[in-house]
Write a protein that holds these residues in place. Sequence first.
Motif, PDB file in Angstrom:
ATOM      1  N   ARG A  57       0.788  -1.185  -0.053  1.00 40.08           N
ATOM      2  CA  ARG A  57      -0.111   0.116   0.074  1.00 40.08           C
ATOM      3  C   ARG A  57       0.919   1.275   0.027  1.00 40.08           C
ATOM      4  NH1 ARG A  57      -5.282  -1.023   0.580  1.00 40.08           N
ATOM      5  NH2 ARG A  57      -5.960  -2.993   1.488  1.00 40.08           N
ATOM      6  N   ALA A  58       2.025   1.133   0.662  1.00 43.71           N
ATOM      7  CA  ALA A  58       3.012   2.438   0.966  1.00 43.71           C
ATOM      8  C   ALA A  58       3.608   2.562  -0.213  1.00 43.71           C
ATOM      9  CB  ALA A  58       3.986   2.149   2.008  1.00 43.71           C
ATOM     10  N   GLY A  59       3.695   1.619  -1.370  1.00 47.78           N
ATOM     11  CA  GLY A  59       4.286   1.972  -2.665  1.00 47.78           C
ATOM     12  C   GLY A  59       5.845   1.277  -2.775  1.00 47.78           C
ATOM     13  N   VAL A  60       6.203   0.304  -2.019  1.00 48.71           N
ATOM     14  CA  VAL A  60       7.446  -0.466  -2.436  1.00 48.71           C
ATOM     15  C   VAL A  60       7.158  -1.134  -3.893  1.00 48.71           C
ATOM     16  CG1 VAL A  60       8.768  -2.265  -1.767  1.00 48.71           C
ATOM     17  CG2 VAL A  60       8.021  -0.807   0.051  1.00 48.71           C
ATOM     18  N   GLY A  61       8.229  -0.781  -4.690  1.00 45.23           N
ATOM     19  CA  GLY A  61       7.989  -1.153  -5.982  1.00 45.23           C
ATOM     20  C   GLY A  61       7.906  -2.718  -6.279  1.00 45.23           C
ATOM     21  N   ARG A  62       8.672  -3.380  -5.693  1.00 42.74           N
ATOM     22  CA  ARG A  62       8.987  -4.716  -6.104  1.00 42.74           C
ATOM     23  C   ARG A  62       8.772  -5.796  -4.892  1.00 42.74           C
ATOM     24  NH1 ARG A  62      10.241  -7.865 -10.562  1.00 42.74           N
ATOM     25  NH2 ARG A  62      11.170  -9.894 -10.210  1.00 42.74           N
ATOM     26  N   ILE A  63       7.714  -6.547  -4.800  1.00 49.25           N
ATOM     27  CA  ILE A  63       7.670  -7.335  -3.593  1.00 49.25           C
ATOM     28  C   ILE A  63       7.814  -8.931  -3.958  1.00 49.25           C
ATOM     29  CG2 ILE A  63       6.441  -7.883  -1.559  1.00 49.25           C
ATOM     30  CD1 ILE A  63       5.335  -5.104  -1.503  1.00 49.25           C
ATOM     31  N   THR A  64       8.679  -9.698  -3.415  1.00 51.92           N
ATOM     32  CA  THR A  64       8.832 -11.207  -3.745  1.00 51.92           C
ATOM     33  C   THR A  64       8.608 -11.930  -2.497  1.00 51.92           C
ATOM     34  OG1 THR A  64      10.474 -10.837  -5.477  1.00 51.92           O
ATOM     35  CG2 THR A  64      10.145 -12.940  -4.652  1.00 51.92           C
ATOM     36  N   LEU A  65       7.470 -12.605  -2.630  1.00 47.47           N
ATOM     37  CA  LEU A  65       7.064 -13.448  -1.316  1.00 47.47           C
ATOM     38  C   LEU A  65       7.547 -14.987  -1.518  1.00 47.47           C
ATOM     39  CD1 LEU A  65       3.673 -11.949  -1.877  1.00 47.47           C
ATOM     40  CD2 LEU A  65       4.701 -12.022   0.589  1.00 47.47           C
ATOM     41  N   ILE A  66       8.348 -15.642  -0.668  1.00 45.44           N
ATOM     42  CA  ILE A  66       8.748 -17.082  -0.708  1.00 45.44           C
ATOM     43  C   ILE A  66       8.013 -17.769   0.370  1.00 45.44           C
ATOM     44  CG2 ILE A  66      10.721 -18.551  -0.706  1.00 45.44           C
ATOM     45  CD1 ILE A  66      12.366 -16.439  -1.622  1.00 45.44           C
ATOM     46  N   ASP A  67       7.283 -18.675   0.218  1.00 44.30           N
ATOM     47  CA  ASP A  67       6.536 -19.394   1.127  1.00 44.30           C
ATOM     48  C   ASP A  67       6.348 -20.911   0.322  1.00 44.30           C
ATOM     49  OD1 ASP A  67       4.992 -20.631   3.134  1.00 44.30           O
ATOM     50  OD2 ASP A  67       4.797 -18.679   4.046  1.00 44.30           O
ATOM     51  N   ASP A  68       6.629 -22.220   0.994  1.00 45.36           N
ATOM     52  CA  ASP A  68       6.028 -23.273   0.289  1.00 45.36           C
ATOM     53  C   ASP A  68       4.726 -23.904   0.858  1.00 45.36           C
ATOM     54  OD1 ASP A  68       7.127 -24.289   2.743  1.00 45.36           O
ATOM     55  OD2 ASP A  68       8.204 -25.794   1.725  1.00 45.36           O
ATOM     56  N   ASP A  69       4.206 -23.188   1.868  1.00 47.49           N
ATOM     57  CA  ASP A  69       2.817 -23.585   2.404  1.00 47.49           C
ATOM     58  C   ASP A  69       1.926 -23.254   1.745  1.00 47.49           C
ATOM     59  OD1 ASP A  69       4.058 -24.978   4.731  1.00 47.49           O
ATOM     60  OD2 ASP A  69       3.581 -23.144   6.097  1.00 47.49           O
ATOM     61  N   MET A  70       0.624 -24.327   2.255  1.00 48.61           N
ATOM     62  CA  MET A  70      -0.722 -24.016   1.770  1.00 48.61           C
ATOM     63  C   MET A  70      -1.559 -23.397   2.646  1.00 48.61           C
ATOM     64  SD  MET A  70       0.109 -25.267  -1.334  1.00 48.61           S
ATOM     65  CE  MET A  70      -1.234 -25.775  -2.482  1.00 48.61           C
ATOM     66  N   ILE A  71      -2.629 -22.591   2.177  1.00 52.60           N
ATOM     67  CA  ILE A  71      -3.348 -21.846   3.201  1.00 52.60           C
ATOM     68  C   ILE A  71      -4.288 -22.812   3.745  1.00 52.60           C
ATOM     69  CG2 ILE A  71      -5.420 -20.202   3.449  1.00 52.60           C
ATOM     70  CD1 ILE A  71      -4.128 -19.042   0.770  1.00 52.60           C
ATOM     71  N   GLU A  72      -4.298 -22.821   5.378  1.00 53.16           N
ATOM     72  CA  GLU A  72      -5.409 -23.562   6.000  1.00 53.16           C
ATOM     73  C   GLU A  72      -6.248 -23.057   6.729  1.00 53.16           C
ATOM     74  OE1 GLU A  72      -2.843 -26.246   8.406  1.00 53.16           O
ATOM     75  OE2 GLU A  72      -1.396 -26.578   6.720  1.00 53.16           O
ATOM     76  N   ALA A  73      -7.317 -23.794   7.263  1.00 50.26           N
ATOM     77  CA  ALA A  73      -8.511 -22.993   7.929  1.00 50.26           C
ATOM     78  C   ALA A  73      -7.826 -22.170   9.090  1.00 50.26           C
ATOM     79  CB  ALA A  73      -9.360 -24.181   8.495  1.00 50.26           C
ATOM     80  N   SER A  74      -6.827 -22.950   9.990  1.00 54.71           N
ATOM     81  CA  SER A  74      -6.244 -22.243  11.197  1.00 54.71           C
ATOM     82  C   SER A  74      -5.466 -21.150  11.020  1.00 54.71           C
ATOM     83  CB  SER A  74      -5.614 -23.115  11.777  1.00 54.71           C
ATOM     84  OG  SER A  74      -4.445 -23.701  11.228  1.00 54.71           O
ATOM     85  N   ASN A  75      -4.926 -20.827   9.642  1.00 53.89           N
ATOM     86  CA  ASN A  75      -4.213 -19.569   9.383  1.00 53.89           C
ATOM     87  C   ASN A  75      -5.172 -18.355   9.377  1.00 53.89           C
ATOM     88  OD1 ASN A  75      -2.756 -21.463   6.476  1.00 53.89           O
ATOM     89  ND2 ASN A  75      -2.029 -21.221   8.779  1.00 53.89           N
ATOM     90  N   LEU A  76      -6.555 -18.698   9.329  1.00 59.76           N
ATOM     91  CA  LEU A  76      -7.306 -17.474   8.849  1.00 59.76           C
ATOM     92  C   LEU A  76      -7.425 -16.362  10.022  1.00 59.76           C
ATOM     93  CD1 LEU A  76     -10.138 -19.099   6.641  1.00 59.76           C
ATOM     94  CD2 LEU A  76      -8.217 -17.936   5.874  1.00 59.76           C
ATOM     95  N   GLN A  77      -7.351 -16.716  11.026  1.00 60.18           N
ATOM     96  CA  GLN A  77      -7.251 -16.100  12.351  1.00 60.18           C
ATOM     97  C   GLN A  77      -6.283 -14.936  12.363  1.00 60.18           C
ATOM     98  OE1 GLN A  77      -4.306 -16.997  14.685  1.00 60.18           O
ATOM     99  NE2 GLN A  77      -5.005 -16.311  16.654  1.00 60.18           N
ATOM    100  N   ARG A  78      -5.272 -14.972  11.870  1.00 63.46           N
ATOM    101  CA  ARG A  78      -4.404 -13.852  11.792  1.00 63.46           C
ATOM    102  C   ARG A  78      -3.568 -13.513  10.452  1.00 63.46           C
ATOM    103  NH1 ARG A  78      -2.766 -18.600  13.098  1.00 63.46           N
ATOM    104  NH2 ARG A  78      -0.929 -19.443  12.465  1.00 63.46           N
ATOM    105  N   GLN A  79      -3.852 -14.397   9.447  1.00 60.75           N
ATOM    106  CA  GLN A  79      -3.063 -14.158   8.079  1.00 60.75           C
ATOM    107  C   GLN A  79      -3.840 -13.515   7.003  1.00 60.75           C
ATOM    108  OE1 GLN A  79      -1.235 -17.881   6.730  1.00 60.75           O
ATOM    109  NE2 GLN A  79      -0.356 -18.246   8.989  1.00 60.75           N
TER     110      GLN A  79
END
Length: 262
Positions: A57-79
């Motif tokens: 939102r602040a405007g950082v021009g290039r953001i790469t995210l690295i993660d090998d996990d899949m989204i699970e129901a227990s993640n939705l509380q905070r992710q």
Amino acid sequence: MQGTTMTELADDELLRYARQILLNGWDMDAQLRLKAAHIVIVGAGGLGCPASETLARAGVGRITLIDDDMIEASNLQRQTLFVAADIGQSKAMRAAERLTEINPYIAAVGIKDRLSDDNAADLLDSGAGLPDLLLDCTDNFATRDSINRISLALKIPLLSASAIGMTGQLSLFEPAKQTGCYHCLFGAPSDDEDTRTCANSGVLASTTTVMGNLQANTALQYLGLGHNPLSGKLLLWDGRSMQQRMMNYKPDPACPVCHHSS
Ligand SMILES: [Zn+2]
């Protein structure tokens, strides 16, 4: 986008970032530095979601995210980038899509993989050169120790956050300035302590959101203004007492990780 370069902002970008450019102590040059910046975020979970969202939102021009996990129901509380319909999808890919929806003036890329010593140079330099800043948003001690070694080997500044229960920690190490490293502060992973994670110890929804945004706050100052507000300091946040403390530290001259890296 719209034919602009890294040295100018389109009218729509000026409008989008108007409140920030107005800010005392921030200006067009700072905003352009953000636009030119490339960051890599390791971990698209409880810390990575709020940190990457604020930085996008602040405007950082290039953001790469690295993660090998899949989204699970227990993640939705905070992710915070994910909703129920995302369950089963790749965290890194879904987060990158969401960031691009939030701000189409940036480039967000998801990599579904696990960062390691062997693939670090390839994953961190995916065609755009090494990043200006590496954000550790992972959830266990052993991985943070490994990312610290990668930061030192490739001489990439490391903004390392952790959150567990109702507490968090934050530090920004600059290998080029020999400011010390994660290992100087915390030593080697031990069998007793490094097994504590959000999965087995629990975490309040607000802890990761606060720490992810403190991490974003630090990244914005570092990328936009060239200022490290955590130089030689470890920030400790306690959500139960609502207290924040800064602990001073010095590089450990006997540190086996950063001592020989310069
Ligand atoms: Zn060290």
